[in-house]
Design a protein around this motif. Structure first.
Motif, PDB file in Angstrom:
ATOM      1  N   THR A 169      -2.693   6.730   0.473  1.00  0.00           N
ATOM      2  CA  THR A 169      -3.684   5.716   0.102  1.00  0.00           C
ATOM      3  C   THR A 169      -4.657   6.202  -0.966  1.00  0.00           C
ATOM      4  OG1 THR A 169      -5.090   6.363   1.948  1.00  0.00           O
ATOM      5  CG2 THR A 169      -3.569   4.514   2.315  1.00  0.00           C
ATOM      6  N   ARG A 197      -0.033  -3.147  -9.983  1.00  0.00           N
ATOM      7  CA  ARG A 197      -1.349  -3.568 -10.464  1.00  0.00           C
ATOM      8  C   ARG A 197      -1.233  -4.918 -11.188  1.00  0.00           C
ATOM      9  NH1 ARG A 197      -6.165  -1.511 -11.311  1.00  0.00           N
ATOM     10  NH2 ARG A 197      -5.595   0.529 -10.547  1.00  0.00           N
ATOM     11  N   GLN A 217      -7.655  -2.639  -4.031  1.00  0.00           N
ATOM     12  CA  GLN A 217      -6.509  -1.963  -4.637  1.00  0.00           C
ATOM     13  C   GLN A 217      -6.689  -1.788  -6.143  1.00  0.00           C
ATOM     14  OE1 GLN A 217      -4.017  -0.706  -2.553  1.00  0.00           O
ATOM     15  NE2 GLN A 217      -5.542  -1.464  -1.113  1.00  0.00           N
ATOM     16  N   GLN A 235       0.867  -1.166   0.000  1.00  0.00           N
ATOM     17  CA  GLN A 235       0.000   0.000   0.000  1.00  0.00           C
ATOM     18  C   GLN A 235       0.903   1.215   0.000  1.00  0.00           C
ATOM     19  OE1 GLN A 235      -2.857  -0.106   3.097  1.00  0.00           O
ATOM     20  NE2 GLN A 235      -4.201   1.330   2.082  1.00  0.00           N
ATOM     21  N   TRP A 273      -0.648  -7.828  -8.560  1.00  0.00           N
ATOM     22  CA  TRP A 273      -1.854  -8.233  -7.831  1.00  0.00           C
ATOM     23  C   TRP A 273      -2.881  -8.871  -8.766  1.00  0.00           C
ATOM     24  CZ3 TRP A 273      -0.893  -9.361  -3.272  1.00  0.00           C
ATOM     25  CH2 TRP A 273      -0.124  -8.563  -2.439  1.00  0.00           C
ATOM     26  N   ILE A 284      -2.318   2.981  -7.690  1.00  0.00           N
ATOM     27  CA  ILE A 284      -1.147   2.122  -7.589  1.00  0.00           C
ATOM     28  C   ILE A 284      -0.438   2.053  -8.935  1.00  0.00           C
ATOM     29  CG2 ILE A 284      -2.032   0.777  -5.652  1.00  0.00           C
ATOM     30  CD1 ILE A 284      -2.718  -1.451  -7.598  1.00  0.00           C
ATOM     31  N   TRP A 314      -8.863  -7.353  -0.272  1.00  0.00           N
ATOM     32  CA  TRP A 314      -7.904  -6.248  -0.282  1.00  0.00           C
ATOM     33  C   TRP A 314      -7.384  -5.992  -1.687  1.00  0.00           C
ATOM     34  CZ3 TRP A 314      -2.698  -5.775  -1.457  1.00  0.00           C
ATOM     35  CH2 TRP A 314      -2.076  -4.606  -1.022  1.00  0.00           C
TER      36      TRP A 314
END
Length: 103
Positions: free
Chosen positions: A6, A15, A68, A2, A18, A10, A64
């Motif tokens: 915030t 990206r 994101q 993170q 994930w 990202i 999560w």
């Protein structure tokens, strides 16, 4: 992962990382025992199923990661849990890859 801010989007490499985690979990949900090679992939499938159906919301959880990536967690979870839904996910991914290659 993170970022300190915030509200900041990202980075594309994060990206992609994930996104690959989600794709791998969905791929693992498709695994079956391979009778030719006697490979038993049930442990990978079971681990993916636990991760996709988990109610955890902390870093690295499916919830999560969806947050994101600005993905609809419940919709992705529902799609991932059925063979037909997984086909839709992978067809969508193939279309995106095709569009990228045409640029």
């Amino acid at each position: 992962y993170q970022s300190e801010d915030t509200s900041a989007p990202i980075d594309n490499s994060i990206r992609a990382l994930w996104s690959a985690v989600i794709v791998q979990a969905i791929t693992d949900l498709e695994l079956r025992e391979n009778k030719k090679t006697k490979a038993n992939n049930s442990h990978l499938r079971e681990a993916a199923l636990r991760w996709v159906t988990s109610n955890k919301k902390g870093g690295g959880s499916m919830f999560w990661i969806c947050e994101q990536l600005d993905l609809d967690y419940r919709r992705l979870q529902m799609l991932a849990l059925t063979r037909e839904g997984r086909k839709k996910i992978f067809m969508s991914q193939k279309e995106k890859d095709k569009q990228r290659s045409m640029k």
